[in-house]
Write a protein that holds these residues in place. Sequence first.
Motif, PDB file in Angstrom:
ATOM      1  N   PRO A 162     -12.552  31.287  53.666  1.00  0.00           N
ATOM      2  CA  PRO A 162     -12.284  32.614  53.114  1.00  0.00           C
ATOM      3  C   PRO A 162     -10.888  32.754  52.519  1.00  0.00           C
ATOM      4  O   PRO A 162     -10.624  33.698  51.781  1.00  0.00           O
ATOM      5  CB  PRO A 162     -12.443  33.541  54.331  1.00  0.00           C
ATOM      6  N   TYR A 163     -10.008  31.810  52.806  1.00  0.00           N
ATOM      7  CA  TYR A 163      -8.621  31.898  52.361  1.00  0.00           C
ATOM      8  C   TYR A 163      -8.383  31.307  50.978  1.00  0.00           C
ATOM      9  O   TYR A 163      -7.309  31.459  50.409  1.00  0.00           O
ATOM     10  CB  TYR A 163      -7.703  31.183  53.373  1.00  0.00           C
TER      11      TYR A 163
ATOM     12  N   GLN B  69      -4.183  20.575  64.001  1.00  0.00           N
ATOM     13  CA  GLN B  69      -5.608  20.918  63.961  1.00  0.00           C
ATOM     14  C   GLN B  69      -6.061  21.226  62.532  1.00  0.00           C
ATOM     15  O   GLN B  69      -5.259  21.612  61.688  1.00  0.00           O
ATOM     16  CB  GLN B  69      -5.870  22.160  64.828  1.00  0.00           C
ATOM     17  N   ARG B  70      -7.348  21.080  62.301  1.00  0.00           N
ATOM     18  CA  ARG B  70      -7.915  21.528  61.028  1.00  0.00           C
ATOM     19  C   ARG B  70      -7.579  23.000  60.800  1.00  0.00           C
ATOM     20  O   ARG B  70      -7.639  23.794  61.738  1.00  0.00           O
ATOM     21  CB  ARG B  70      -9.435  21.356  61.027  1.00  0.00           C
ATOM     22  N   SER B  71      -7.240  23.334  59.574  1.00  0.00           N
ATOM     23  CA  SER B  71      -6.885  24.690  59.118  1.00  0.00           C
ATOM     24  C   SER B  71      -5.465  25.117  59.476  1.00  0.00           C
ATOM     25  O   SER B  71      -5.024  26.174  59.037  1.00  0.00           O
ATOM     26  CB  SER B  71      -7.878  25.754  59.621  1.00  0.00           C
ATOM     27  N   ASP B  72      -4.720  24.313  60.246  1.00  0.00           N
ATOM     28  CA  ASP B  72      -3.308  24.632  60.478  1.00  0.00           C
ATOM     29  C   ASP B  72      -2.566  24.585  59.143  1.00  0.00           C
ATOM     30  O   ASP B  72      -2.796  23.686  58.322  1.00  0.00           O
ATOM     31  CB  ASP B  72      -2.660  23.619  61.427  1.00  0.00           C
ATOM     32  N   VAL B  73      -1.660  25.535  58.951  1.00  0.00           N
ATOM     33  CA  VAL B  73      -0.772  25.510  57.789  1.00  0.00           C
ATOM     34  C   VAL B  73       0.520  24.842  58.244  1.00  0.00           C
ATOM     35  O   VAL B  73       1.173  25.318  59.178  1.00  0.00           O
ATOM     36  CB  VAL B  73      -0.503  26.931  57.258  1.00  0.00           C
ATOM     37  N   ILE B  74       0.858  23.724  57.607  1.00  0.00           N
ATOM     38  CA  ILE B  74       1.979  22.914  58.089  1.00  0.00           C
ATOM     39  C   ILE B  74       3.051  22.724  57.014  1.00  0.00           C
ATOM     40  O   ILE B  74       2.773  22.772  55.815  1.00  0.00           O
ATOM     41  CB  ILE B  74       1.507  21.528  58.578  1.00  0.00           C
ATOM     42  N   VAL B  75       4.268  22.493  57.491  1.00  0.00           N
ATOM     43  CA  VAL B  75       5.379  22.086  56.628  1.00  0.00           C
ATOM     44  C   VAL B  75       5.646  20.615  56.916  1.00  0.00           C
ATOM     45  O   VAL B  75       5.664  20.192  58.077  1.00  0.00           O
ATOM     46  CB  VAL B  75       6.632  22.941  56.899  1.00  0.00           C
ATOM     47  N   PHE B  76       5.831  19.827  55.850  1.00  0.00           N
ATOM     48  CA  PHE B  76       5.997  18.387  56.007  1.00  0.00           C
ATOM     49  C   PHE B  76       6.893  17.832  54.905  1.00  0.00           C
ATOM     50  O   PHE B  76       7.112  18.480  53.874  1.00  0.00           O
ATOM     51  CB  PHE B  76       4.622  17.686  55.964  1.00  0.00           C
TER      52      PHE B  76
ATOM     53  N   ILE C 221       5.978  41.617  56.470  1.00  0.00           N
ATOM     54  CA  ILE C 221       6.958  41.212  57.467  1.00  0.00           C
ATOM     55  C   ILE C 221       6.338  41.294  58.874  1.00  0.00           C
ATOM     56  O   ILE C 221       5.743  42.297  59.257  1.00  0.00           O
ATOM     57  CB  ILE C 221       8.223  42.086  57.389  1.00  0.00           C
ATOM     58  N   GLY C 222       6.460  40.197  59.610  1.00  0.00           N
ATOM     59  CA  GLY C 222       5.870  40.112  60.955  1.00  0.00           C
ATOM     60  C   GLY C 222       4.451  39.594  60.967  1.00  0.00           C
ATOM     61  O   GLY C 222       3.865  39.422  62.037  1.00  0.00           O
ATOM     62  N   ARG C 223       3.887  39.320  59.790  1.00  0.00           N
ATOM     63  CA  ARG C 223       2.497  38.822  59.724  1.00  0.00           C
ATOM     64  C   ARG C 223       2.438  37.362  60.164  1.00  0.00           C
ATOM     65  O   ARG C 223       3.244  36.537  59.753  1.00  0.00           O
ATOM     66  CB  ARG C 223       1.979  38.967  58.292  1.00  0.00           C
ATOM     67  N   MET C 224       1.470  37.052  61.008  1.00  0.00           N
ATOM     68  CA  MET C 224       1.275  35.675  61.444  1.00  0.00           C
ATOM     69  C   MET C 224       0.571  34.887  60.333  1.00  0.00           C
ATOM     70  O   MET C 224      -0.248  35.429  59.596  1.00  0.00           O
ATOM     71  CB  MET C 224       0.420  35.617  62.714  1.00  0.00           C
ATOM     72  N   VAL C 225       0.913  33.610  60.216  1.00  0.00           N
ATOM     73  CA  VAL C 225       0.323  32.754  59.182  1.00  0.00           C
ATOM     74  C   VAL C 225      -0.955  32.141  59.726  1.00  0.00           C
ATOM     75  O   VAL C 225      -0.944  31.450  60.748  1.00  0.00           O
ATOM     76  CB  VAL C 225       1.300  31.651  58.756  1.00  0.00           C
ATOM     77  N   ARG C 226      -2.059  32.403  59.049  1.00  0.00           N
ATOM     78  CA  ARG C 226      -3.360  31.877  59.487  1.00  0.00           C
ATOM     79  C   ARG C 226      -4.099  31.257  58.307  1.00  0.00           C
ATOM     80  O   ARG C 226      -3.933  31.671  57.201  1.00  0.00           O
ATOM     81  CB  ARG C 226      -4.228  33.001  60.093  1.00  0.00           C
TER      82      ARG C 226
ATOM     83  N   LYS D 104       4.446  23.744  62.347  1.00  0.00           N
ATOM     84  CA  LYS D 104       3.355  24.644  61.962  1.00  0.00           C
ATOM     85  C   LYS D 104       3.930  25.982  61.514  1.00  0.00           C
ATOM     86  O   LYS D 104       4.767  26.570  62.206  1.00  0.00           O
ATOM     87  CB  LYS D 104       2.413  24.853  63.149  1.00  0.00           C
ATOM     88  N   ALA D 105       3.476  26.449  60.346  1.00  0.00           N
ATOM     89  CA  ALA D 105       3.907  27.758  59.859  1.00  0.00           C
ATOM     90  C   ALA D 105       3.463  28.813  60.863  1.00  0.00           C
ATOM     91  O   ALA D 105       2.304  28.833  61.286  1.00  0.00           O
ATOM     92  CB  ALA D 105       3.308  28.036  58.482  1.00  0.00           C
ATOM     93  N   TRP D 106       4.390  29.692  61.229  1.00  0.00           N
ATOM     94  CA  TRP D 106       4.142  30.599  62.333  1.00  0.00           C
ATOM     95  C   TRP D 106       4.094  32.058  61.897  1.00  0.00           C
ATOM     96  O   TRP D 106       3.091  32.729  62.041  1.00  0.00           O
ATOM     97  CB  TRP D 106       5.224  30.369  63.399  1.00  0.00           C
ATOM     98  N   MET D 107       5.186  32.570  61.315  1.00  0.00           N
ATOM     99  CA  MET D 107       5.263  34.001  61.044  1.00  0.00           C
ATOM    100  C   MET D 107       6.125  34.270  59.812  1.00  0.00           C
ATOM    101  O   MET D 107       7.106  33.571  59.569  1.00  0.00           O
ATOM    102  CB  MET D 107       5.864  34.724  62.256  1.00  0.00           C
ATOM    103  N   ILE D 108       5.737  35.293  59.040  1.00  0.00           N
ATOM    104  CA  ILE D 108       6.550  35.747  57.910  1.00  0.00           C
ATOM    105  C   ILE D 108       7.594  36.716  58.441  1.00  0.00           C
ATOM    106  O   ILE D 108       7.247  37.733  59.034  1.00  0.00           O
ATOM    107  CB  ILE D 108       5.665  36.444  56.854  1.00  0.00           C
ATOM    108  N   TYR D 109       8.878  36.362  58.273  1.00  0.00           N
ATOM    109  CA  TYR D 109       9.931  37.251  58.775  1.00  0.00           C
ATOM    110  C   TYR D 109      10.580  38.073  57.669  1.00  0.00           C
ATOM    111  O   TYR D 109      11.302  39.028  57.941  1.00  0.00           O
ATOM    112  CB  TYR D 109      10.998  36.459  59.548  1.00  0.00           C
TER     113      TYR D 109
END
Length: 199
Positions: free
Chosen positions: A122-123, A76-83, A194-199, A175-180
């Motif tokens: 805003p990001y 989707q638009r605005s998804d942060v992805i690894v490729f 730590i534990g923050r979701m990636v948005r 899709k980038a999910w969470m900072i561990y």
Amino acid sequence: MNPRWQKLLLEYLEALAVALVLAFVIRTFVVQAFKIPSGSMLDTLLIGDHLLVNKFLYGTHIPFTDKVVLPLEEPQRSDVIVFEFPEDTTKDFIKRIIGVPGDVVEMKDKVLTRNGETLVEPYIKHTDSGLQQRRDNFGPITVPAGKYFVMGDNRDESYDSRFWGFVDKDKIRGKAWMIYWSWDGPSDIRLGRIGRMVR
């Protein structure tokens, strides 16, 4: 060898083999760790952030092929992805999806529009007040079928689709999910991330 010790050794080897198979399956099909090596996604992602990447959301890659099966949703638009980086497939990149297939993307003097509408982002971060033709002005570009236009949030310091083109859908790892984990060296552990979701 003592039969009791032999049995114990076999049990440990069996447990190790199961653990290795599970680790391989999880890394291949479910989730993968990824470390942020550059500042191209500042301030969304910092150098030293360690992420978990959801690998099954867009579909599972069959190992050693580009084939994808059982997708739960489309990128989707605005998804942060690894490729896979198109210019060197041994490297993984992380960026934000700006345009999906069929979108028309354009930038004029750092202002980004999609399908004729100015994007509210805003990001994003700008570190250079000057203008560069290729970086800050491009398009309009229509995103082809099966491809995605991606950009870094740190717009003035990101090597992205503006320079090397589109990302093929089958090259998206997840899709980038969470900072561990997050740190800037042993003396600077960023507990708040730590534990923050990636948005």
